[in-house]
Motif scaffolding. Structure first.
Motif, PDB file in Angstrom:
ATOM      1  N   UNK A  38      81.192  68.192  65.750  1.00  0.00           N
ATOM      2  CA  UNK A  38      81.539  67.288  66.852  1.00  0.00           C
ATOM      3  C   UNK A  38      82.757  66.442  66.489  1.00  0.00           C
ATOM      4  N   UNK A  39      82.743  65.864  65.292  1.00  0.00           N
ATOM      5  CA  UNK A  39      83.888  65.073  64.866  1.00  0.00           C
ATOM      6  C   UNK A  39      85.157  65.899  64.766  1.00  0.00           C
ATOM      7  N   UNK A  40      85.023  67.160  64.323  1.00  0.00           N
ATOM      8  CA  UNK A  40      86.199  68.011  64.160  1.00  0.00           C
ATOM      9  C   UNK A  40      86.817  68.374  65.501  1.00  0.00           C
ATOM     10  N   UNK A  41      86.004  68.798  66.468  1.00  0.00           N
ATOM     11  CA  UNK A  41      86.569  69.206  67.760  1.00  0.00           C
ATOM     12  C   UNK A  41      87.094  67.981  68.518  1.00  0.00           C
ATOM     13  N   UNK A  42      86.424  66.836  68.383  1.00  0.00           N
ATOM     14  CA  UNK A  42      86.918  65.644  69.067  1.00  0.00           C
ATOM     15  C   UNK A  42      88.196  65.118  68.407  1.00  0.00           C
ATOM     16  N   UNK A  43      88.308  65.226  67.093  1.00  0.00           N
ATOM     17  CA  UNK A  43      89.569  64.871  66.430  1.00  0.00           C
ATOM     18  C   UNK A  43      90.718  65.683  67.016  1.00  0.00           C
ATOM     19  N   UNK A  86      77.225  72.952  75.043  1.00  0.00           N
ATOM     20  CA  UNK A  86      78.326  72.347  74.308  1.00  0.00           C
ATOM     21  C   UNK A  86      79.658  72.474  75.033  1.00  0.00           C
ATOM     22  N   UNK A  87      79.861  73.547  75.778  1.00  0.00           N
ATOM     23  CA  UNK A  87      81.062  73.628  76.594  1.00  0.00           C
ATOM     24  C   UNK A  87      81.128  72.474  77.584  1.00  0.00           C
ATOM     25  N   UNK A  88      79.969  72.137  78.183  1.00  0.00           N
ATOM     26  CA  UNK A  88      79.939  71.023  79.118  1.00  0.00           C
ATOM     27  C   UNK A  88      80.103  69.683  78.408  1.00  0.00           C
ATOM     28  N   UNK A  89      79.672  69.605  77.155  1.00  0.00           N
ATOM     29  CA  UNK A  89      79.896  68.388  76.378  1.00  0.00           C
ATOM     30  C   UNK A  89      81.384  68.149  76.170  1.00  0.00           C
ATOM     31  N   UNK A  90      82.123  69.217  75.821  1.00  0.00           N
ATOM     32  CA  UNK A  90      83.568  69.057  75.609  1.00  0.00           C
ATOM     33  C   UNK A  90      84.279  68.801  76.938  1.00  0.00           C
ATOM     34  N   UNK A  91      83.758  69.360  78.026  1.00  0.00           N
ATOM     35  CA  UNK A  91      84.325  69.056  79.337  1.00  0.00           C
ATOM     36  C   UNK A  91      84.174  67.569  79.654  1.00  0.00           C
ATOM     37  N   UNK A  92      83.020  66.996  79.345  1.00  0.00           N
ATOM     38  CA  UNK A  92      82.815  65.568  79.594  1.00  0.00           C
ATOM     39  C   UNK A  92      83.809  64.738  78.794  1.00  0.00           C
ATOM     40  N   UNK A  95      94.972  76.989  71.873  1.00  0.00           N
ATOM     41  CA  UNK A  95      93.561  77.332  72.025  1.00  0.00           C
ATOM     42  C   UNK A  95      92.761  76.502  71.031  1.00  0.00           C
ATOM     43  N   UNK A  96      91.809  75.729  71.555  1.00  0.00           N
ATOM     44  CA  UNK A  96      90.959  74.871  70.734  1.00  0.00           C
ATOM     45  C   UNK A  96      89.543  75.438  70.778  1.00  0.00           C
ATOM     46  N   UNK A  97      89.063  75.933  69.649  1.00  0.00           N
ATOM     47  CA  UNK A  97      87.804  76.679  69.622  1.00  0.00           C
ATOM     48  C   UNK A  97      86.765  75.987  68.752  1.00  0.00           C
ATOM     49  N   UNK A  98      85.652  75.635  69.375  1.00  0.00           N
ATOM     50  CA  UNK A  98      84.461  75.194  68.648  1.00  0.00           C
ATOM     51  C   UNK A  98      83.774  76.474  68.153  1.00  0.00           C
ATOM     52  N   UNK A  99      83.898  76.734  66.847  1.00  0.00           N
ATOM     53  CA  UNK A  99      83.384  77.993  66.285  1.00  0.00           C
ATOM     54  C   UNK A  99      82.242  77.753  65.299  1.00  0.00           C
ATOM     55  N   UNK A 126      90.420  75.549  65.052  1.00  0.00           N
ATOM     56  CA  UNK A 126      89.101  76.117  64.784  1.00  0.00           C
ATOM     57  C   UNK A 126      88.268  75.053  64.092  1.00  0.00           C
ATOM     58  N   UNK A 127      87.072  74.804  64.620  1.00  0.00           N
ATOM     59  CA  UNK A 127      86.209  73.783  64.012  1.00  0.00           C
ATOM     60  C   UNK A 127      84.845  74.376  63.687  1.00  0.00           C
ATOM     61  N   UNK A 128      84.243  73.865  62.603  1.00  0.00           N
ATOM     62  CA  UNK A 128      82.871  74.259  62.260  1.00  0.00           C
ATOM     63  C   UNK A 128      82.274  73.192  61.360  1.00  0.00           C
ATOM     64  N   UNK A 129      81.010  73.375  61.010  1.00  0.00           N
ATOM     65  CA  UNK A 129      80.329  72.426  60.127  1.00  0.00           C
ATOM     66  C   UNK A 129      79.607  73.194  59.033  1.00  0.00           C
TER      67      UNK A 129
END
Length: 387
Positions: free
Chosen positions: A76-81, A100-106, A166-170, A187-190
């Motif tokens: 979450x921190x990575x994609x929001x950064x 999670x797609x809807x979370x990033x849309x919000x 392209x910003x990808x939550x992976x 590309x983000x992950x945890x």
């Protein structure tokens, strides 16, 4: 007639989709050499963080020129950064087919309040029409829908000559399925997903195009300290060289280094992908022989091999009102858990009622094979209760 209860149970009955199962053979004693009680900014502490970055990039095969950092706040921190630093330069397209797609849309629409946003929606089990995505804009999407078990089948829908980023939550895809990093600018992950590491830390990879955007675009909005990866038109190189923005857990750092050890010793990324494929194949063979179970993903090409989501159907179950169908599945999962045969297999609260089995590489297919008869038993027991 009551269903026959299985005799055998998984050796490691942990199937949560996050935090995920630890790697095989994990022991708390593996953390005995952690750099604790010391400053992470000491050269030895920073060297450990740098090692996480360098080894992760090597194992995953990130393309030349990509920059990788450890950041606060898990995926979450990575994609929001990334979104807070990069979006707003052009229009934004957001692909949503699960939670999670809807979370990033919000975030994009309600928090950043960007004016030019196009949304590509699909319900649980489906993908939106990806041919309609405009890559002159920036595009935000998850590679794998963790709560729906629906992934993009490949990256062929993303053009190489795109002008947007392209910003990808992976986070539930890396280390578990093929990801074409060359078509992704962020590309983000945890660590707590496919590697079975501890939570609270994220990984952020940037392509050369994303780095260039940081140099040419300075958003007017204020950026919290933990999101600041650039200053005065240039990347903060220290962040991508083992300098953590606040204070990391060095226990978690030691744990992910152990996970990378296991990954490399087991055969590297090819073996991680093979382990996840075997897990999906085990479930697929079972589903093919069960009239009451099916994958939530409607298209076989989009079935996730990590967050394996199943839904159920039967005359008894289908006759129940929606809320009672949810309670039916809750009872099923509680039965399995009470027997110690499988923990945390309930589907996500936003998804249609069903089960979700983590099939990432830290899970053994033999354990999934031993879990599935317990789902048979629990389904039959619960159905009898409702009949």
């Amino acid at each position: 007639m009551r269903a026959r209860k299985p005799r055998l149970k998984p050796e490691r009955p942990w199937f949560s989709s996050g935090p995920c199962a630890k790697r095989p053979g994990w022991d708390p004693g593996d953390l005995k050499d952690a750099f604790v009680g010391r400053s992470h900014r000491h050269p030895d502490g920073r060297a450990r963080l740098r090692e996480v970055i360098e080894r992760s990039a090597r194992v995953l095969g990130l393309p030349p020129g990509y920059r990788l950092a450890v950041v606060p706040g898990s995926d979450t921190g990575a994609i929001e950064t990334a979104m807070w630093n990069l979006l707003g330069h052009t229009g934004v397209e957001v692909c949503c087919w699960e939670n999670f797609g809807y979370t990033w849309l919000a975030d994009v629409a309600d928090q950043l309040r960007l004016p030019d946003v196009t949304v590509h929606r699909a319900g649980y089990g489906q993908l939106p029409d990806l041919t309609r995505v405009d890559f002159a804009h920036d595009v935000v999407f998850p590679w794998n829908g963790t709560t729906s078990g629906v992934r993009v089948p490949d990256a062929e829908w993303i053009p190489r000559d795109r002008t947007g980023l392209t910003l990808c939550d992976a986070t539930s895809a890396v280390f578990g399925m093929e990801v074409d990093f060359s078509r992704l600018d962020v590309v983000t992950w945890s660590w707590q997903k496919a590697l079975g590491g501890e939570g609270a830390h994220g990984m952020l990879a940037l392509s050369p195009a994303a780095v260039d955007r940081l140099a040419e675009y300075r958003p007017e909005r204020p950026l919290p300290k933990v999101f600041r990866i650039a200053r005065e038109g240039r990347l903060l190189d220290d962040v991508f060289d083992g300098f953590f923005i606040n204070s990391p857990s060095m226990l978690a750092v030691e744990d992910v280094l152990g996970a990378l050890d296991w990954c490399e010793q087991a055969g590297g990324l090819p073996e991680m992908l093979a382990r996840s494929r075997r897990n999906l194949e085990t479930v697929a063979a079972w589903v093919a022989d069960r009239p009451y179970a099916r994958f939530l993903a409607a298209d076989p090409a989009t079935v996730s091999s990590t967050s394996i989501c199943l839904t159920f159907t039967s005359p008894v179950l289908d006759a129940l009102p929606p809320a009672e169908r949810t309670r039916f599945v809750d009872r099923l999962c509680a039965r399995v858990e009470a027997e110690g045969a499988g923990y945390d297999i309930a589907g996500h609260r936003e998804a249609p009622p069903g089960v979700r089995i983590w099939g990432g590489p830290t899970v053994d297919s033999a354990d999934i094979a031993l879990l599935l008869p317990w789902i048979d038993w629990a389904f039959a027991e619960t159905e009898e209760e409702y009949a």
